[in-house]
Scaffold this motif. Sequence first.
Motif, PDB file in Angstrom:
ATOM      1  N   UNK A 242       1.636   3.418   3.400  1.00  0.00           N
ATOM      2  CA  UNK A 242       2.545   2.642   4.233  1.00  0.00           C
ATOM      3  C   UNK A 242       1.918   1.325   4.676  1.00  0.00           C
ATOM      4  N   UNK A 243       0.617   1.320   4.960  1.00  0.00           N
ATOM      5  CA  UNK A 243      -0.020   0.059   5.343  1.00  0.00           C
ATOM      6  C   UNK A 243      -0.002  -0.934   4.189  1.00  0.00           C
ATOM      7  N   UNK A 244      -0.138  -0.433   2.963  1.00  0.00           N
ATOM      8  CA  UNK A 244      -0.054  -1.301   1.789  1.00  0.00           C
ATOM      9  C   UNK A 244       1.312  -1.967   1.714  1.00  0.00           C
ATOM     10  N   UNK A 245       2.332  -1.172   1.928  1.00  0.00           N
ATOM     11  CA  UNK A 245       3.691  -1.709   1.891  1.00  0.00           C
ATOM     12  C   UNK A 245       3.940  -2.656   3.056  1.00  0.00           C
ATOM     13  N   UNK A 246       3.517  -2.252   4.259  1.00  0.00           N
ATOM     14  CA  UNK A 246       3.747  -3.085   5.436  1.00  0.00           C
ATOM     15  C   UNK A 246       3.042  -4.437   5.321  1.00  0.00           C
ATOM     16  N   UNK A 247       1.835  -4.432   4.803  1.00  0.00           N
ATOM     17  CA  UNK A 247       1.098  -5.681   4.645  1.00  0.00           C
ATOM     18  C   UNK A 247       1.838  -6.637   3.723  1.00  0.00           C
ATOM     19  N   UNK A 248       2.328  -6.103   2.612  1.00  0.00           N
ATOM     20  CA  UNK A 248       3.077  -6.937   1.675  1.00  0.00           C
ATOM     21  C   UNK A 248       4.364  -7.465   2.305  1.00  0.00           C
ATOM     22  N   UNK A 249       5.042  -6.618   3.069  1.00  0.00           N
ATOM     23  CA  UNK A 249       6.289  -7.039   3.715  1.00  0.00           C
ATOM     24  C   UNK A 249       6.026  -8.115   4.767  1.00  0.00           C
ATOM     25  N   UNK A 250       4.970  -7.925   5.580  1.00  0.00           N
ATOM     26  CA  UNK A 250       4.666  -8.904   6.628  1.00  0.00           C
ATOM     27  C   UNK A 250       4.200 -10.223   6.034  1.00  0.00           C
ATOM     28  N   UNK A 251       3.421 -10.160   4.944  1.00  0.00           N
ATOM     29  CA  UNK A 251       2.951 -11.389   4.306  1.00  0.00           C
ATOM     30  C   UNK A 251       4.106 -12.252   3.813  1.00  0.00           C
ATOM     31  N   UNK A 252       5.210 -11.614   3.461  1.00  0.00           N
ATOM     32  CA  UNK A 252       6.374 -12.334   2.957  1.00  0.00           C
ATOM     33  C   UNK A 252       7.420 -12.564   4.038  1.00  0.00           C
ATOM     34  N   UNK A 253       7.108 -12.169   5.274  1.00  0.00           N
ATOM     35  CA  UNK A 253       8.026 -12.392   6.379  1.00  0.00           C
ATOM     36  C   UNK A 253       9.233 -11.482   6.376  1.00  0.00           C
ATOM     37  N   UNK A 254       9.145 -10.349   5.673  1.00  0.00           N
ATOM     38  CA  UNK A 254      10.286  -9.444   5.576  1.00  0.00           C
ATOM     39  C   UNK A 254      10.336  -8.451   6.730  1.00  0.00           C
TER      40      UNK A 254
END
Length: 289
Positions: free
Chosen positions: A126-138
């Motif tokens: 989940x942290x992997x997914x969250x990091x990617x989402x936050x990096x893209x402003x999603x």
Amino acid sequence: MSMQPRPWPKVPELTAQVARAVAARGPYPLAMRVRDELGDLFADAEFAEAFEARGRPGWSPGQLALVTVLQFAENITDRAAAHRVRYDMDLKYALGLELDDPGFDASVLSEFRTRLVEHGMEEKALDLLLTALKDRGLVKAGGRQRTDSTRVLAAVRDLNRLELAGETLRATLEALACAAPDWLAQAVPVREWAERYGPRTHSWHPPASTSKREEIALVYGRDGFALLEAVHAPDAPAWLRELLAVQVPARDVGAELPPHCDRGRGGGEAAEEQGPPARQAAAGFSVRH
């Protein structure tokens, strides 16, 4: 439940066509943006140690992880999330499902989270997914509090506990409205409670504010204890206490509430009655499908 690692399915052509047509009518949905920009972020193999190699095949853990994070972003319960997967085009697009895919039971999400926690994997995927989402402003960061996997799982858990308390009371009131409408009309403020417990909780959006959710939990607690006190009052029919629907809130509602919950009678004064009280009770708490 077993898991056989498989690649993320491509978005079916018809699903993509319909979802994009629907999305063109308003802001582009978050779930579809996630699929477009992230694709298959992680493979099912990331979760292999949390699932058996043999047994009944289950849903893709990668897909369930995405649903869990979208739950957090949208502030919805397991039941509402399962409903979204079953009926909404943006979720079918994000998960690569056919239009007629029935989705999954809401309990699948709870079991998935439990497996992550039991195997110490809640931070891995989940942290992997969250990091990617936050990096893209999603997905927005959590302000002073980190938006990490632990907070996501805790927030979703709290929403489901709130839903359980509300649904337990609603089911109890429906049973009492069928079994003893005249008694119920005299025991509770029918009009106010019908507005509060008439619709299923998955049909409303829980407030994003923690304080507001705690306020709702306290209201459920006061109402639940008030109803139990009325059922166990000396002048109440003794057989009401034997109804299974009455025994459940005594076990469940109190367990889902803050420890400082006031056990006083809830709901305030009854509003002016419209029609015979028994008819209001039966109509207000009638079974809804």
